[in-house]
Design a protein around this motif. Structure first.
Motif, PDB file in Angstrom:
ATOM      1  N   VAL A  94       0.834  -1.199   0.000  1.00  0.00           N
ATOM      2  CA  VAL A  94       0.000   0.000   0.000  1.00  0.00           C
ATOM      3  C   VAL A  94       0.874   1.257   0.000  1.00  0.00           C
ATOM      4  N   LEU A  95       0.576   2.162  -0.903  1.00  0.00           N
ATOM      5  CA  LEU A  95       1.280   3.439  -0.947  1.00  0.00           C
ATOM      6  C   LEU A  95       0.710   4.355   0.131  1.00  0.00           C
ATOM      7  N   GLU A  96       1.579   4.798   1.032  1.00  0.00           N
ATOM      8  CA  GLU A  96       1.201   5.753   2.073  1.00  0.00           C
ATOM      9  C   GLU A  96       2.110   6.965   1.982  1.00  0.00           C
ATOM     10  N   MET A  97       1.511   8.137   2.045  1.00  0.00           N
ATOM     11  CA  MET A  97       2.294   9.370   1.940  1.00  0.00           C
ATOM     12  C   MET A  97       1.821  10.385   2.981  1.00  0.00           C
ATOM     13  N   THR A  98       2.739  11.259   3.341  1.00  0.00           N
ATOM     14  CA  THR A  98       2.438  12.461   4.107  1.00  0.00           C
ATOM     15  C   THR A  98       2.833  13.649   3.253  1.00  0.00           C
ATOM     16  N   TRP A  99       2.029  14.700   3.256  1.00  0.00           N
ATOM     17  CA  TRP A  99       2.391  15.859   2.445  1.00  0.00           C
ATOM     18  C   TRP A  99       2.300  17.145   3.267  1.00  0.00           C
ATOM     19  N   ILE A 100       3.166  18.070   2.895  1.00  0.00           N
ATOM     20  CA  ILE A 100       3.199  19.401   3.497  1.00  0.00           C
ATOM     21  C   ILE A 100       3.190  20.412   2.360  1.00  0.00           C
ATOM     22  N   GLY A 101       2.144  21.232   2.290  1.00  0.00           N
ATOM     23  CA  GLY A 101       2.048  22.266   1.266  1.00  0.00           C
ATOM     24  C   GLY A 101       2.484  23.601   1.838  1.00  0.00           C
ATOM     25  N   ILE A 102       3.412  24.278   1.166  1.00  0.00           N
ATOM     26  CA  ILE A 102       3.927  25.557   1.639  1.00  0.00           C
ATOM     27  C   ILE A 102       3.923  26.579   0.506  1.00  0.00           C
ATOM     28  N   HIS A 103       4.097  27.832   0.872  1.00  0.00           N
ATOM     29  CA  HIS A 103       4.243  28.885  -0.132  1.00  0.00           C
ATOM     30  C   HIS A 103       5.023  30.031   0.481  1.00  0.00           C
ATOM     31  N   GLY A 104       5.413  30.969  -0.379  1.00  0.00           N
ATOM     32  CA  GLY A 104       6.164  32.130   0.072  1.00  0.00           C
ATOM     33  C   GLY A 104       7.516  32.228  -0.611  1.00  0.00           C
ATOM     34  N   ALA A 105       8.114  33.412  -0.523  1.00  0.00           N
ATOM     35  CA  ALA A 105       9.372  33.682  -1.217  1.00  0.00           C
ATOM     36  C   ALA A 105      10.511  32.796  -0.740  1.00  0.00           C
ATOM     37  N   GLN A 106      10.452  32.340   0.523  1.00  0.00           N
ATOM     38  CA  GLN A 106      11.521  31.502   1.051  1.00  0.00           C
ATOM     39  C   GLN A 106      11.481  30.069   0.525  1.00  0.00           C
ATOM     40  N   ALA A 107      10.319  29.627   0.081  1.00  0.00           N
ATOM     41  CA  ALA A 107      10.127  28.214  -0.248  1.00  0.00           C
ATOM     42  C   ALA A 107      11.128  27.671  -1.270  1.00  0.00           C
ATOM     43  N   PRO A 108      11.318  28.296  -2.440  1.00  0.00           N
ATOM     44  CA  PRO A 108      12.251  27.705  -3.415  1.00  0.00           C
ATOM     45  C   PRO A 108      13.685  27.652  -2.908  1.00  0.00           C
ATOM     46  N   THR A 109      14.099  28.641  -2.102  1.00  0.00           N
ATOM     47  CA  THR A 109      15.457  28.622  -1.558  1.00  0.00           C
ATOM     48  C   THR A 109      15.631  27.467  -0.588  1.00  0.00           C
ATOM     49  N   LEU A 110      14.666  27.265   0.297  1.00  0.00           N
ATOM     50  CA  LEU A 110      14.739  26.166   1.263  1.00  0.00           C
ATOM     51  C   LEU A 110      14.744  24.819   0.549  1.00  0.00           C
TER      52      LEU A 110
END
Length: 288
Positions: A94-110
């Motif tokens: 069984v495929l199990e996943m956890t996801w975290i959705g983020i946004h903001g100017a810092q996101a691509p750098t992180l």
């Protein structure tokens, strides 16, 4: 978990306010699922960054013209306004996943710090025990502290990226910085901390180079020793403070890590050829 046509899932959604946006990083959603055999996401695009952590099974992830198989412990990220597809690759687990959705100017750098880029939006083996626990904390914080989560979530996000960066660092063979890179690193360090009690030992340790070798190469590249470069920074700052502030000579001395006004005045006189009092602007003195 709530049952849907293709999965069992729980999701929490968050709406940023102006303070969240001013901080440059915020949470959009957090969730977890167990995929049914018919689970098939996409092709689709979303408006934020969504990190998907594979907790069990194997996922077939497609982006642009590339398809990769990701396993337990791997992570892939959906970038805003780009199209992706993903589905289980092995129906026996069984495929199990956890996801975290983020946004903001810092996101691509992180994300780039852990090797996640639009051209390669996945990383392998990033889910350590600590990462797993941090992902669990996102859910408990949102459940237990509704309405008071801004700084808690920011703290967890930075912790998550720190743990992932450490995990990815262990999978990459370390490379020794070139002379140009570590000299620039040492200059950045001195330019930032010259008002602190640092010396050549601290600087060499910061860049990971033996002290005597560091001093030799630094002097060859800059034309002056690290100590003289520090003195230059401190003396230039002293001149600025004398001309632009009403600080006393003693205050300037202590600001620049001298033990007393007399030792500072001697150093200043040797460097500029005149004592600090010579550079006081009369108007400044009158204002005092």
């Amino acid at each position: 978990m709530q049952e849907f046509a293709q999965e069992y899932a729980d999701t929490m959604y968050f709406t940023p306010d102006e303070i969240d946006k001013s901080l440059g990083l915020w949470l959009v959603r957090s969730g977890r699922n167990k995929a049914k055999p018919n689970y098939n996401a996409g092709p689709r695009a979303i408006g934020h960054y969504s990190m998907h952590f594979v907790r069990s099974g194997t996922v077939r992830f497609q982006y642009e013209d590339t398809t990769v198989m990701l396993n337990k412990g791997d992570m892939f990220c959906l970038f805003p306004d780009l199209s992706y597809k993903y589905r289980p690759a092995d129906l026996d687990v069984v495929l199990e996943m956890t996801w975290i959705g983020i946004h903001g100017a810092q996101a691509p750098t992180l994300l780039s710090l852990v090797g996640i880029l639009p051209s390669k939006p996945y990383v392998r083996g990033v889910v350590s025990t600590e990462v797993e626990l941090t992902l669990q904390h996102f859910w408990s914080v949102g459940t237990l502290h509704p309405g008071r989560t801004r700084l808690m979530f920011l703290s967890l996000l930075y912790q998550l990226f720190d743990l992932m960066q450490r995990q990815t660092d262990t999978t990459i063979e370390p490379q020794r910085d070139s002379q140009k890179e570590w000299i620039q690193k040492s200059l950045d360090y001195m330019n930032t901390h010259y008002c602190e009690p640092i010396d050549v030992h601290h600087i060499a340790e910061h860049v990971g180079i033996h002290r005597s070798y560091f001093s030799k190469v630094f002097t060859e590249h800059l034309g002056l020793t690290p100590i003289k470069y520090l003195i230059k920074l401190r003396m230039n700052k002293a001149m600025q403070l004398l001309k632009e502030t009403s600080f006393t000579v003693a205050e300037i001395a202590f600001t620049l890590q001298y033990s007393d006004a007399a030792s500072f005045s001697r150093s200043f006189s040797l460097y500029f050829g005149s004592p600090p009092s010579h550079f006081r602007i009369p108007v400044q003195n009158a204002n005092r």
